[in-house]
Enzyme design. Structure first.
Site, PDB file in Angstrom:
ATOM      1  CD  GLN A 152      65.774 -14.993  83.632  1.00  0.00           C
ATOM      2  OE1 GLN A 152      64.991 -15.910  83.353  1.00  0.00           O
ATOM      3  NE2 GLN A 152      65.908 -13.940  82.858  1.00  0.00           N
ATOM      4  CE  LYS A 162      61.707 -16.952  81.576  1.00  0.00           C
ATOM      5  NZ  LYS A 162      63.073 -16.960  82.047  1.00  0.00           N
ATOM      6  CG  ASP A 164      67.007 -21.425  78.764  1.00  0.00           C
ATOM      7  OD1 ASP A 164      66.224 -20.686  78.151  1.00  0.00           O
ATOM      8  OD2 ASP A 164      67.395 -21.214  79.928  1.00  0.00           O
TER       9      ASP A 164
HETATM   10  N1  GUN Z   1      67.952 -14.244  80.357  1.00  0.00           N
HETATM   11  C1  GUN Z   1      67.467 -13.527  79.321  1.00  0.00           C
HETATM   12  N2  GUN Z   1      66.914 -14.340  78.386  1.00  0.00           N
HETATM   13  C2  GUN Z   1      67.052 -15.604  78.857  1.00  0.00           C
HETATM   14  C3  GUN Z   1      66.654 -16.879  78.349  1.00  0.00           C
HETATM   15  O1  GUN Z   1      66.086 -17.027  77.255  1.00  0.00           O
HETATM   16  N3  GUN Z   1      66.969 -17.934  79.143  1.00  0.00           N
HETATM   17  C4  GUN Z   1      67.614 -17.804  80.326  1.00  0.00           C
HETATM   18  N4  GUN Z   1      67.883 -18.897  81.013  1.00  0.00           N
HETATM   19  N5  GUN Z   1      67.985 -16.633  80.819  1.00  0.00           N
HETATM   20  C5  GUN Z   1      67.696 -15.541  80.084  1.00  0.00           C
END
Ligand code: GUN
Length: 296
Positions: free
Chosen positions: A98, A54, A121
């Site tokens: 996360q 990311k 998100d």
């Molecule tokens: N963990 C796995 N996929 C995601 C996501 O799309 N967003 C977040 N915040 N955590 C994750």
């Protein structure tokens, strides 16, 4: 294999290039650099790789990346006070915590503490509600990425029968809402659905998001259907040595029946980060009152 392979990697790269162009324009015209803060609690190796990817892609798109790696033992109130700081920081336009979080931290309280305008998100209840009501709101990244792939592969989806297998808050429920907003007739199937294979066989568009390796078999699929596999499951190799990643769809069987299908890896996965960058760009535009470039 008769199905057309949907190239998520290529689509993700194209979207990220478009976002980079839009970000460059935003910098020039509004003197603002979109900033994404990612908060990672603990040492989960899969999450660490994901967060590293990311950060790299955020920088490649011309955005600022702020990483906060916190010990597994951090208290909930320490995490909440970090989020309060990020909410107030004018250089941060998007915040992603996360998931999953360690068991001693209340995930719901954390999600609800993020300012809705910075919730890239789309998990905050205000954004969930806005998406359901069709009043804007931030669309969660994985369903958004899936929708982009579906529209690229199928074209106009109005009136199609869509079946979403899985009802999670992160994928299944928002995916169903998006398909409904695009005028599909939508069914959500899940672990308590009787005759799930015959329900799946009604789908022109079938989205599998259950987290069960290769659950969707070839005979669950209507010939010619568009099959979107959201699953990322690590399973032991038949040889007994090491692991491989498979989706929720039995790919080799399914690709003999489907019209088009996403591979795992290389399908929906790469689109998730691209959509996170898109959501960060959109959040920045909103914060400075700039009209967003049409990127999808
Ligand atoms: N963990 C796995 N996929 C995601 C996501 O799309 N967003 C977040 N915040 N955590 C994750």
């Amino acid at each position: 294999m008769t199905a057309i392979l949907i190239d998520g990697k290529g689509a993700s790269q194209k979207l990220r290039e478009e976002i980079a162009t839009a970000v460059a324009r935003l910098k020039l015209e509004h003197a603002v650099t979109p900033g994404l803060a990612v908060v990672l609690v603990g040492e989960d190796p899969a999450s660490q790789i994901y967060v590293k990817n990311k950060a790299r892609q955020t920088l490649e798109a011309g955005m600022a990346s702020f990483e906060h790696r916190l010990a597994e033992t951090i208290t909930e109130s320490e995490l909440l006070s970090l989020i309060a700081k990020l909410n107030a920081d004018p250089n941060v336009h998007g915040i992603l915590v996360q998931l999953p979080l360690p068991a001693h931290i209340d995930e719901k309280a954390v999600i609800e503490s993020i300012a809705p305008g910075k919730d890239v998100d789309g998990f905050h209840p205000e954004n969930v509600g806005r998406v359901v009501a069709g009043e804007g709101g931030v669309v969660p990244c994985t369903p958004l990425g899936s929708l982009i792939l579906i529209k690229q592969a199928v074209g106009d989806i109005a009136g199609k029968n869509a079946v979403v297998i899985g009802r999670s808050n992160i994928v299944g429920k928002p995916m169903a809402q998006l398909l409904l907003a695009h005028h599909c007739t939508v069914t959500i199937a899940h672990s308590r659905t009787p005759e799930i294979a015959s329900v799946a066989r009604t789908a022109d568009i079938l989205v599998a998001a259950v987290g069960r390796p290769e659950m969707v078999k070839g005979d669950w699929i209507k010939p010619g259907a568009c099959v979107i596999d959201v699953g990322i499951n690590r399973v032991a190799k038949e040889s007994g040595e090491g692991y491989k990643v498979v989706g929720d769809v039995a790919f080799s069987e399914a690709s003999e029946v489907a019209g088009c299908i996403t591979p795992v890896p290389g399908g929906v996965g790469p689109m998730t980060i691209a959509c996170l960058l898109a959501n960060t760009y959109l959040a920045t535009c909103r914060s400075v009152g700039a009209p967003p470039m049409e990127i999808f």
